[in-house]
Scaffold this active site. Structure first.
Site, mmCIF file in Angstrom:
data_model
loop_
_atom_site.group_PDB
_atom_site.id
_atom_site.type_symbol
_atom_site.label_atom_id
_atom_site.label_comp_id
_atom_site.label_asym_id
_atom_site.label_seq_id
_atom_site.Cartn_x
_atom_site.Cartn_y
_atom_site.Cartn_z
ATOM 1 N N LYS A 136 0.836 -1.208 -0.059
ATOM 2 C CA LYS A 136 -0.212 -0.022 -0.207
ATOM 3 C C LYS A 136 0.671 1.348 -0.077
ATOM 4 C CE LYS A 136 -3.502 2.657 0.148
ATOM 5 N NZ LYS A 136 -4.382 2.843 0.890
ATOM 6 N N CYS A 160 -4.041 10.109 2.306
ATOM 7 C CA CYS A 160 -3.421 8.912 1.835
ATOM 8 C C CYS A 160 -1.966 9.292 1.200
ATOM 9 C CB CYS A 160 -4.129 8.054 0.907
ATOM 10 S SG CYS A 160 -5.695 7.200 1.697
HETATM 11 N N1 LIG Z 1 -10.702 7.392 2.728
HETATM 12 C C1 LIG Z 1 -9.845 6.673 1.703
HETATM 13 O O1 LIG Z 1 -10.063 6.941 0.532
HETATM 14 C C2 LIG Z 1 -8.994 5.726 2.376
HETATM 15 C C3 LIG Z 1 -8.574 5.031 1.221
HETATM 16 C C4 LIG Z 1 -7.408 3.787 1.495
HETATM 17 C C5 LIG Z 1 -6.956 3.834 2.853
HETATM 18 N N2 LIG Z 1 -7.681 4.542 3.899
HETATM 19 C C6 LIG Z 1 -7.123 4.174 5.060
HETATM 20 O O2 LIG Z 1 -8.215 4.355 5.928
HETATM 21 C C7 LIG Z 1 -7.860 5.169 7.137
HETATM 22 C C8 LIG Z 1 -8.952 5.626 7.635
HETATM 23 O O3 LIG Z 1 -9.494 6.746 6.624
HETATM 24 P P1 LIG Z 1 -10.802 7.035 6.684
HETATM 25 O O4 LIG Z 1 -11.063 7.814 5.397
HETATM 26 O O5 LIG Z 1 -12.004 6.173 6.856
HETATM 27 O O6 LIG Z 1 -10.776 8.089 7.753
HETATM 28 P P2 LIG Z 1 -12.365 9.055 8.505
HETATM 29 O O7 LIG Z 1 -11.594 10.321 9.111
HETATM 30 O O8 LIG Z 1 -13.240 9.112 7.297
HETATM 31 O O9 LIG Z 1 -12.526 8.043 9.567
HETATM 32 C C9 LIG Z 1 -12.312 7.534 10.623
HETATM 33 C C10 LIG Z 1 -13.187 7.053 11.671
HETATM 34 O O10 LIG Z 1 -12.558 6.474 12.797
HETATM 35 C C11 LIG Z 1 -13.263 6.874 13.941
HETATM 36 N N3 LIG Z 1 -12.381 6.569 15.067
HETATM 37 C C12 LIG Z 1 -11.260 7.321 15.578
HETATM 38 N N4 LIG Z 1 -10.759 6.470 16.494
HETATM 39 C C13 LIG Z 1 -11.445 5.536 16.753
HETATM 40 C C14 LIG Z 1 -11.347 4.576 17.919
HETATM 41 N N5 LIG Z 1 -10.495 4.415 18.833
HETATM 42 N N6 LIG Z 1 -12.406 3.634 17.718
HETATM 43 C C15 LIG Z 1 -13.394 3.592 16.867
HETATM 44 N N7 LIG Z 1 -13.488 4.653 15.791
HETATM 45 C C16 LIG Z 1 -12.478 5.522 15.976
HETATM 46 C C17 LIG Z 1 -13.499 8.352 13.726
HETATM 47 O O11 LIG Z 1 -14.486 8.820 14.665
HETATM 48 C C18 LIG Z 1 -13.872 8.286 12.121
HETATM 49 O O12 LIG Z 1 -15.175 7.904 12.121
HETATM 50 C C19 LIG Z 1 -6.844 6.075 6.581
HETATM 51 O O13 LIG Z 1 -5.908 6.585 7.594
HETATM 52 C C20 LIG Z 1 -6.090 5.332 5.693
HETATM 53 O O14 LIG Z 1 -4.972 4.350 6.170
HETATM 54 C C21 LIG Z 1 -8.480 5.363 3.529
#
Ligand SMILES: NC(=O)c1ccc[n+]([C@@H]2O[C@H](COP(=O)([O-])OP(=O)(O)OC[C@H]3O[C@@H](n4cnc5c(N)ncnc54)[C@H](O)[C@@H]3O)[C@@H](O)[C@H]2O)c1
Length: 385
Positions: A206, A259
């Protein structure tokens, strides 16, 4: 098998919905109580995510349930998928605090035979290092024997996440062979699986994808500067240069989102790789290139309309967006800046501290950062191309 998905954000919620749609029992966990309540009431917090609405309505309070209590969730499930964010701080160092909290709760609720999968993109070695250590310390169990631990990188793209689960093979790498196999048992229900040698390989896959994009965007930005300096139209050059063996990316004001601007630092922090570091730094500097171009064409005080606040056009997300530092730079330069974004209301733009762009015809220049809307050519500077 009962599966918890920890973190119901842009990545976690579509994942939870897709797993539920495959017939498995899912408990989504998020510390944001309002978000949990909305989802429980059948509301989709990510309207731009194609197909998500339908899946939430179909499965909520049936085999998709949600909670804001991570410990109870950890105790009641035997598979735990973690997809919370990992940010970098001002010194570009990863901040593991959110991840640590999530793993501490899981460790406290862990039972013999459980499987834990990390999907958040992390620096290499995090799964078999920090995460394993927390789980073992909190549970008293031995990883790979009493419970299983793997990494499976999230490869979705907001807006297209649900189809991507089917199109992209799910990479799975365990801290040992049995862990990889146990994780694959879950993902096999809704995706094609590719088991790789170990969790570190899965993490690196990744990171490498992100670096590939960042370095190629860096190259596109440099080619744009070359084209500008010799009077060549970059878009025309790019259109005809690209073919099966040449994929010049879009140039723009840099790279935003959770990302791509984050992952290169995982490597740059660990070792000296000049091409990765240079691309990252130069991409961030693009806002100055465009500011200088605008300054050369327009006097201080000119009315500049900036279209595009999110890091890309079809997602409402401000994480690491380059639009905000760019707008602030134009304001510092003495321009009268107005802002619009198709996904943000006038009030949301004002609450972010900007003036809302409404009277397009009164602008001296419209700077188009998103390519979804077309404006009169004679007044528009198209940056994303
Ligand atoms: N959004 C994308 O397009 C994407 C693509 C590939 C990978 N990712 C990966 O996914 C990760 C998360 O991205 P996202 O876009 O979903 O973030 P986001 O900010 O949309 O959501 C993260 C969620 O996690 C929750 N959270 C925080 N701490 C927590 C805990 N201790 N227990 C439970 N929930 C908790 C937050 O309240 C929030 O709703 C990124 O850091 C990345 O590594 C995201």
């Amino acid at each position: 098998m009962k599966i918890s998905v920890v973190g119901l954000g842009k990545a976690g919620l579509p994942l939870a919905a897709v797993i539920a749609d495959s017939g498995l029992d899912v408990l989504g966990v998020d510390v944001d109580k309002k978000r949990v309540m909305d989802i429980e009431n059948g509301l989709n917090p990510i309207p731009e995510e194609t197909g998500l609405d339908k899946l939430i309505k179909k499965h909520i309070r049936k085999n998709l349930n949600v909670t804001s209590d991570p410990l109870t969730a950890a105790k009641s499930c035997n598979a735990h998928i973690v997809i919370v964010p990992l940010f970098i701080d001002d010194n570009k160092k990863p901040d593991f605090s959110v991840l640590k909290k999530a793993f501490t709760c899981i460790g406290q609720g862990l039972k013999k035979g459980d499987i834990v999968v990390l999907e958040t993109t992390v620096p290499t070695g995090t799964t078999k290092g920090l995460n394993k250590d927390i789980l073992e310390k909190e549970s008293g169990f031995v990883a790979g024997i009493d419970f299983f631990l793997a990494h499976s990188p999230e490869r979705i793209m907001t807006g297209h996440s649900i189809s991507r689960f089917k199109e992209f093979p799910k990479i799975v790498g365990g801290i040992n062979k049995r862990s990889g196999e146990k994780a694959a048992e879950i993902y096999r229900h809704f995706s094609n699986i590719q088991i790789v040698k170990n969790s570190t390989t899965a993490e690196m896959i990744k990171i490498a994808e992100g670096i590939y994009r960042d370095v190629n965007i860096g190259l596109a930005n440099e080619l744009l500067k070359v084209c500008d300096s010799i009077g060549v139209d970059f878009s025309e050059m790019r259109k005809y240069a690209n073919h099966k063996y040449c994929n010049i990316h879009q140039a723009g004001i840099g790279v935003g989102g959770h990302c791509i601007p984050v992952y290169p630092w995982f490597i740059i922090n660990q070792m000296d790789v000049p091409i990765i570091k240079t691309a990252r730094i130069e991409n961030d500097k693009m806002i100055y290139y465009w500011k200088d171009k605008i300054s050369a064409l327009h006097p201080k005080g000119a009315k500049i309309g900036v279209v595009g606040l999110s890091y890309r056009s079809d997602v409402k997300e401000l994480a690491y967006t380059r639009s905000i530092p760019f707008i602030e730079l134009l304001e510092q330069e003495g321009f009268d800046v107005y802002v619009a974004d198709e996904l943000f209301s006038k009030n949301e733009i004002i609450n972010l501290g900007f003036k809302a762009l409404e009277k397009y015809d009164q602008m001296d220049l419209i700077v188009q950062l998103h390519d979804s809307v077309k404006f009169p050519e004679n007044k528009t500077l198209v940056i994303q191309r």
